[in-house]
Design an enzyme around this catalytic site. Structure first.
Site, PDB file in Angstrom:
ATOM      1  N   GLY A 271       0.797  -1.225   0.000  1.00  0.00           N
ATOM      2  CA  GLY A 271       0.000   0.000   0.000  1.00  0.00           C
ATOM      3  C   GLY A 271       0.826   1.269   0.000  1.00  0.00           C
ATOM      4  CB  CYS A 272       4.300   1.989  -0.535  1.00  0.00           C
ATOM      5  SG  CYS A 272       4.992   1.633  -2.147  1.00  0.00           S
ATOM      6  CB  ILE A 273       2.982   6.719  -2.790  1.00  0.00           C
ATOM      7  CG1 ILE A 273       3.322   7.068  -1.336  1.00  0.00           C
ATOM      8  CG2 ILE A 273       1.536   6.977  -3.083  1.00  0.00           C
ATOM      9  CD1 ILE A 273       3.235   8.512  -1.008  1.00  0.00           C
TER      10      ILE A 273
END
Lengths: 136, 101, 111
Positions: free
Chosen positions: C109-111
């Site tokens: 769930g990272c950018i």
């Protein structure tokens, strides 16, 4: 209707900013099935949504957080250290049912994270206060 | 809270765990679906647990699953039957629900 | 599955260029991955990369960006514990770029 349905309310378009109580109930041992790891991943993602998240450990789920897990020889990832990262994700409500610990001959000292040990009755109360309960 | 179980009580201990928690909660309800409807039948080693539960919480069973498994003539008295519409009503009537795995 | 040949060693990578085996990581492959990301590694970059490796070693996950900034602020000082600082070092996303250079899997769930 948001509070009465108990589910995730997709109809409420102005739901941003509403904080709901989410509980993830863990009842499976860590390596025999994928449930424990899947639950942990969902929990980590849920942390990004600024909700009121708690974890409950019952039955074999308590084995997820026992100390001393070494998985090298079964060629699986030891994800038990990740429970200690939850604090950094602001997930600090970890509840463990005492009856489940007792049945397995475990005590709070056998667990690798700080938890709140509670009776079945207290657990029932915690569960009934949630907006959403997701069971693994 | 509405507690939903869908596995046979002869297969695992989910019913025991659910009852251990749910029987403490005033207003709790138990809904037996799929293979869990075997727990709604008489004349087996599980019966006494359900009879005990009936004194404390409401117990429901999903009629289509009862019928599919030929359990319709053995249902323990006091268990209320619901159809799919009744299932939806139960979910809507309770403040929250939990599907036990 | 792709691989990188460097100084006589072979490093397996996935289709996005992340190192497959964390254990194969060394500063050589880190420098190579940084070059691929067009990141000019300074002491400040190494500080973050080493922090990530330590974090992963402790917790077995790559931290979410919010968790990373907080933890860095605690360990390396408040002036470094913010996303502006980290984005200046790793303009295409600190979690993504720094994790790749550190040999960590892509964070959840990272950018």
């Amino acid at each position: 209707m948001t509070e009465s349905t108990g589910g995730i309310d997709f109809e409420d378009e102005d739901a941003s900013g509403v904080i709901k109580k989410f509980m993830f109930v863990n009842r499976k041992a860590p390596y025999g099935t994928i449930y424990a790891l899947e639950s942990l991943e969902v929990v980590l993602i849920s942390a990004a949504f600024d909700q009121d998240v708690s974890l409950a450990f019952l039955d074999d789920g308590v084995y997820q957080i026992v100390k001393g897990q070494h998985t090298k020889a079964i060629a699986m990832k030891n994800f038990s250290p990740t429970y200690r990262a939850l604090e950094g994700y602001d997930i600090e409500k970890l509840y463990v049912e005492k009856e489940s610990l007792d049945q397995r001959g475990l005590t709070e000292d056998d667990l690798l994270v700080d938890v709140q040990v509670m009776s079945s009755a207290e657990m029932a109360k915690m569960m009934s206060e949630q907006d959403v309960v997701i069971s693994f | 809270m509405l507690h939903i179980i869908n596995k046979s009580p002869f297969e695992n201990h989910t019913l025991d765990s659910c009852l251990r928690v749910a029987l403490n909660e005033p207003g709790a309800a138990l809904l037996l679906t799929e293979d869990a409807v075997y727990a709604a039948s008489k004349g087996n080693v599980i019966e006494s647990k359900i009879v005990d539960a009936l004194g404390k919480v409401k117990v429901y069973a999903l009629w289509p699953d009862i019928e599919a498994r030929g359990m319709q003539d053995r249902v323990i008295e006091g268990i209320k039957m619901v159809d799919y519409g009744g299932f939806v009503d139960l979910v809507a009537e309770h403040s929250n629900c939990q599907s036990w795995l | 599955m792709a691989s990188v040949e460097l100084n006589g060693k072979t490093y397996e990578t996935d289709e996005e260029g992340y190192l497959v085996n964390l254990g194969e990581w060394d500063e050589g492959i880190a420098a190579y991955l940084a070059e691929q990301e067009k990141v000019d590694m300074t002491e400040s970059h190494w500080e973050v990369v080493n922090f990530l490796r330590e974090y992963y070693n402790d917790y077995q996950i790559a931290p979410a960006i919010r968790v990373l900034t907080k933890a860095i602020g605690k360990k390396l000082g408040a002036e470094k514990g913010n996303s502006k600082y980290l984005y200046e070092l790793f303009p295409y996303g600190p979690a993504k770029q720094a994790c790749k250079i550190a040999g960590l899997p892509k964070p959840t769930g990272c950018i």
